[in-house]
Design a protein around this motif. Sequence first.
Motif, short mmCIF file in Angstrom:
data_model
loop_
_atom_site.label_atom_id
_atom_site.label_comp_id
_atom_site.label_asym_id
_atom_site.label_seq_id
_atom_site.Cartn_x
_atom_site.Cartn_y
_atom_site.Cartn_z
N ALA A 34 0.91 -1.32 0.06
CA ALA A 34 0.08 0.08 -0.09
C ALA A 34 0.93 1.15 0.09
O ALA A 34 0.60 2.17 -0.78
CB ALA A 34 -1.06 0.00 1.11
N ILE A 35 1.83 1.44 0.62
CA ILE A 35 2.90 2.40 0.97
C ILE A 35 3.40 2.63 -0.43
O ILE A 35 3.70 3.77 -0.95
CB ILE A 35 3.87 2.16 2.09
CG1 ILE A 35 3.18 2.13 3.42
CG2 ILE A 35 5.00 3.50 1.90
CD1 ILE A 35 2.42 3.33 3.95
N MET A 36 3.96 1.36 -1.19
CA MET A 36 4.60 1.55 -2.44
C MET A 36 3.60 2.33 -3.38
O MET A 36 3.84 3.20 -4.12
CB MET A 36 5.00 0.31 -2.73
CG MET A 36 6.39 -0.26 -2.14
SD MET A 36 6.83 -1.79 -2.42
CE MET A 36 6.93 -1.75 -4.17
N SER A 37 2.32 1.79 -3.53
CA SER A 37 1.27 2.26 -4.35
C SER A 37 0.85 3.76 -4.10
O SER A 37 1.00 4.56 -5.07
CB SER A 37 -0.01 1.38 -4.05
OG SER A 37 -0.01 0.13 -4.65
N LEU A 38 0.86 4.02 -2.60
CA LEU A 38 0.60 5.58 -2.74
C LEU A 38 1.81 6.45 -2.78
O LEU A 38 1.34 7.71 -3.27
CB LEU A 38 0.30 5.57 -1.07
CG LEU A 38 -1.18 5.28 -0.63
CD1 LEU A 38 -1.16 4.97 0.94
CD2 LEU A 38 -2.19 6.09 -1.25
N SER A 39 2.88 5.65 -2.90
CA SER A 39 4.23 6.58 -3.42
C SER A 39 4.18 6.80 -4.58
O SER A 39 4.83 7.97 -5.34
CB SER A 39 5.23 5.88 -2.97
OG SER A 39 5.45 5.85 -1.44
N ALA A 40 3.57 6.01 -5.68
CA ALA A 40 3.77 5.93 -6.89
C ALA A 40 2.36 6.61 -7.71
O ALA A 40 2.60 7.23 -8.89
CB ALA A 40 3.96 4.59 -7.67
N GLU A 41 1.21 6.63 -7.02
CA GLU A 41 0.01 6.98 -7.64
C GLU A 41 -0.75 7.72 -7.03
O GLU A 41 -0.64 7.55 -5.71
CB GLU A 41 -0.83 5.53 -8.14
CG GLU A 41 0.01 4.43 -9.05
CD GLU A 41 0.02 5.08 -10.48
OE1 GLU A 41 -0.98 5.77 -10.71
OE2 GLU A 41 0.74 4.51 -11.11
#
Length: 120
Positions: free
Chosen positions: A36-43
């Motif tokens: 989730a953190i990776m997704s929120l960082s990218a999108e």
Amino acid sequence: MKVLIVESRPELGRLWRRHLERQGAEVSLVHSQEAAIMSLSAEEYEIIVLDLVLDHGSALAVADFASYRRPDARVIFVTNTSFFSDGSIFAHSSNACAYVQSETPPEDLAAMVEHYAAPR
């Protein structure tokens, strides 16, 4: 409308994703705090459907990160427990907009996502 679903149970996450995609949403599905953190960082996302009890990580950490990284994203918390049933989740998470049971019919959840993702 871009939606992030953070749900530990893949079958439940896929069910929600299908209903949202039928409404025209662009949906990302992840199963852990780290993803989730990776997704929120990218999108960028308008709304996050977040299971309150994740198998891997903390839902409150995800919501907190989202409030910092994506301050306009709202969070619909879902759970199959009685944690925060008194409504205190809204005191702990400034971006919380709803709190529902995991058994909520997917079409009702999709309607809530559409409602809360609308521009404010």
